[in-house]
Write an enzyme that holds these catalytic residues in place. Sequence first.
Site, PDB file in Angstrom:
ATOM      1  N   LYS A  87     -33.655  -3.358  20.688  1.00 48.13           N
ATOM      2  CA  LYS A  87     -32.915  -1.863  20.346  1.00 48.13           C
ATOM      3  C   LYS A  87     -32.423  -1.749  19.009  1.00 48.13           C
ATOM      4  O   LYS A  87     -32.628  -0.818  18.216  1.00 48.13           O
ATOM      5  CB  LYS A  87     -32.219  -1.683  21.639  1.00 48.13           C
ATOM      6  CG  LYS A  87     -31.412  -0.146  21.509  1.00 48.13           C
ATOM      7  CD  LYS A  87     -30.429   0.349  22.212  1.00 48.13           C
ATOM      8  CE  LYS A  87     -29.227  -0.183  21.687  1.00 48.13           C
ATOM      9  NZ  LYS A  87     -28.002   0.356  22.607  1.00 48.13           N
ATOM     10  N   ASP A 143     -32.790   3.163  24.734  1.00 52.43           N
ATOM     11  CA  ASP A 143     -31.352   2.847  25.365  1.00 52.43           C
ATOM     12  C   ASP A 143     -31.371   3.282  26.630  1.00 52.43           C
ATOM     13  O   ASP A 143     -32.386   3.789  27.151  1.00 52.43           O
ATOM     14  CB  ASP A 143     -30.475   3.673  24.438  1.00 52.43           C
ATOM     15  CG  ASP A 143     -30.745   5.206  24.342  1.00 52.43           C
ATOM     16  OD1 ASP A 143     -31.675   5.700  24.988  1.00 52.43           O
ATOM     17  OD2 ASP A 143     -29.761   5.865  23.777  1.00 52.43           O
TER      18      ASP A 143
END
Length: 308
Positions: free
Chosen positions: A179, A197
């Site tokens: 991420k 997320d």
Amino acid sequence: MSSSTPGNTGESGNTDKTGKSASAAKARKAATTTGAAARTAAAAKAAGARKAPKAESRLAMVRRARRINRELAEIYPYAHPELDFRNPFELLVATVLSAQTTDLRVNQTTPALFAAYPTPEDMAAAVPEEMEEIIRPTGFFRAKTKSLLGLSAALRDEFGGEVPGRLDDLVKLPGVGRKTANVVLGNAYGVPGITVDTHFGRLVRRWKWTDEEDPVKVEAVVAGIFPKSEWTMLSHRVVFHGRRICHARKPACGACPIAPLCPSYGEGETDPEKARKLLKYEMGGYPGQRLSPPADYPGKPAPALGNG
């Protein structure tokens, strides 16, 4: 004799009235029972007549997903990363700090952090306790300090003080996962990436693009739906929508511009007036998360730490 006749007549009349009342009550009860049974039978018949919703084909899902992306592009033409940064190093550090806290809190904390440690070399030489005090507002400050010291030392020792522009290199840095790597690649280097997320994962599941929970699997599925050129901006648009309208606990369904495309419509507030009160940031007329937002951002800048 004459006095007894009216009495007899009255008793007979009462008996007739009572009998008639009882009969009427039985009739009403029977009619009610019959009516209820008829309505139940009719409802059951109607339910049986309704066909189950037809399963959406993959092609139909892809078309719907791409239409959602186009709609979001019109709703949020100013979508952007909501972390303040001036270079790849600042974005990398800010993204690591954003774990388990808001971008706003990170943005309120990093000015002091970067004033004290503007380069990887400076940060690698920091006294841990001093750094901990600076980043304490972001939470988990001891673990984050350890990660920042580790990644700064790695940048200094292995990459000449520069943030690498390859996914494989970034994920080797302490505290950096896919991420964070995709955030840096997409927004500091222009390399397309999908940032999964909590907001992104929640929305793509609500939209039935996937039912996967694992972020890496979600990334892979969504990457197969959209062309690579859309990955970075798609991530921003979805996250923007999740923060402003499609909230985790009570989505503002009644104020959502893409409600007709959402198979989960109705999970949240559907009344338009009540839904509008749930809107956040610029959609609700409030400040955003950045202290220094882009020039085309329509909302208000966030306040500095201690000013709101």
